[in-house]
Design an enzyme around this catalytic site. Structure first.
Site, PDB file in Angstrom:
ATOM      1  N   GLU A  41       0.830  -1.208   0.000  1.00  0.00           N
ATOM      2  CA  GLU A  41       0.000   0.000   0.000  1.00  0.00           C
ATOM      3  C   GLU A  41       0.865   1.259   0.000  1.00  0.00           C
ATOM      4  O   GLU A  41       1.867   1.335   0.707  1.00  0.00           O
ATOM      5  CB  GLU A  41      -0.885  -0.026   1.242  1.00  0.00           C
ATOM      6  CG  GLU A  41      -1.840   1.143   1.413  1.00  0.00           C
ATOM      7  CD  GLU A  41      -2.708   0.985   2.649  1.00  0.00           C
ATOM      8  OE1 GLU A  41      -3.590   1.855   2.864  1.00  0.00           O
ATOM      9  OE2 GLU A  41      -2.535   0.004   3.409  1.00  0.00           O
ATOM     10  N   LYS A 109      -9.031   3.553  -2.456  1.00  0.00           N
ATOM     11  CA  LYS A 109      -9.437   2.853  -1.239  1.00  0.00           C
ATOM     12  C   LYS A 109     -10.766   3.387  -0.713  1.00  0.00           C
ATOM     13  O   LYS A 109     -10.938   4.593  -0.526  1.00  0.00           O
ATOM     14  CB  LYS A 109      -8.342   3.011  -0.184  1.00  0.00           C
ATOM     15  CG  LYS A 109      -8.542   2.192   1.077  1.00  0.00           C
ATOM     16  CD  LYS A 109      -7.324   2.336   1.992  1.00  0.00           C
ATOM     17  CE  LYS A 109      -7.418   1.447   3.223  1.00  0.00           C
ATOM     18  NZ  LYS A 109      -6.200   1.549   4.067  1.00  0.00           N
ATOM     19  N   CYS A 142      -5.833  -2.946   1.662  1.00  0.00           N
ATOM     20  CA  CYS A 142      -5.707  -3.141   3.105  1.00  0.00           C
ATOM     21  C   CYS A 142      -7.052  -3.320   3.800  1.00  0.00           C
ATOM     22  O   CYS A 142      -7.696  -4.349   3.654  1.00  0.00           O
ATOM     23  CB  CYS A 142      -4.891  -1.993   3.696  1.00  0.00           C
ATOM     24  SG  CYS A 142      -4.205  -2.364   5.341  1.00  0.00           S
TER      25      CYS A 142
END
Length: 252
Positions: A41, A109, A142
């Site tokens: 990430e 994200k 994540c």
């Protein structure tokens, strides 16, 4: 399909070091026959950095041309997390450069983790899916992968593999060891979960990156130090794929 991930120390704002590591990992993954490599990430500039418009990148930044050349040379797709600058906003993003070096997919994200991420980034609001090799792939980042509803929604769209750059720190060791395999098993998708290791500022990363097959089987798992993982996804065995999404009884 043969997949790879790179687990490494954060480049900590050193762009040249970040690019050299990505290029070396791509060359090795490609030489071993991998069709895609997943990096952690916000690899550019590093997760626990002071993110600002000065070190965030636009989606058309020249670094992606350089990385595209490396992907094409290795004949291996690259999935890499980065801090994306778009006008006045910054996103925690991931890009997929195809095995020909051309941009194949871009994702922001959705589930920002904790007050720091929510202060730094604007949340994404869309899934992305695309074909790669024999799989239908989605990108998550994540914390996204810990939400069953997202995995279920992607599986309903026909997704068979999820590539997830991550920056998972202690004390959340259960995510790679338990949550990711459970998500894969419960929804019949393979997951490539690429983490950092070592320390960056006040964060200690737990490593333990993992490649999990569609029946929840752990195909490869790293320890707490840098590692290049390579694994072949097994043939999907329909009798072993979870049917819980179809079987769910909704109780009001």
């Amino acid at each position: 399909m043969r997949l790879a991930l790179w687990q490494g120390y954060s480049p900590a704002g050193d762009r040249d070091a970040a690019l050299l590591q990505a290029e070396a990992a791509l060359a090795s993954a490609g030489a071993l026959g991998a069709q895609a490599l997943v990096m952690p990430e916000t690899w550019l500039p590093g997760y626990n950095q002071d993110i600002s418009p000065n070190n965030a990148l636009s989606a058309d930044d020249p670094v992606f041309t350089r990385l595209g050349r490396a992907a094409a040379s290795a004949d291996c797709a690259l999935i890499l997390g980065y801090a994306e600058r778009d006008g006045d906003h910054i996103y925690n993003a991931a890009i997929c450069l195809g095995p020909d070096g051309e941009p194949l997919a871009h994702y922001r994200k959705i589930q920002l983790f904790g007050p720091r991420e929510r202060a730094l980034y604007r949340a994404g609001d869309a899934y992305v899916t695309f074909p790669l090799g024999a799989e239908t792939v989605a990108l998550l980042i994540c914390y996204d992968v810990e939400f069953s509803s997202h995995i279920s929604s992607l599986r309903a769209k026909g997704v068979t593999a999820i590539f997830a750059p991550t920056a998972n720190m202690t004390p959340f060791e259960h995510v790679s060891r338990a949550t990711v395999p459970a998500m894969a098993a419960n929804h019949g998708v393979s997951i490539v979960y690429a983490n950092y290791c070592g320390s960056e500022g006040d964060l200690d990363y737990q490593g333990h990156s993992v490649i999990v097959g569609p029946h929840g089987e752990v195909l490869a798992q790293a320890g707490p130090t840098p590692a290049l993982l390579i694994a072949d996804l097994p043939a999907r065995r329909p009798a072993y794929i979870s049917s819980q999404n179809a079987d769910l009884r909704v109780i009001e």
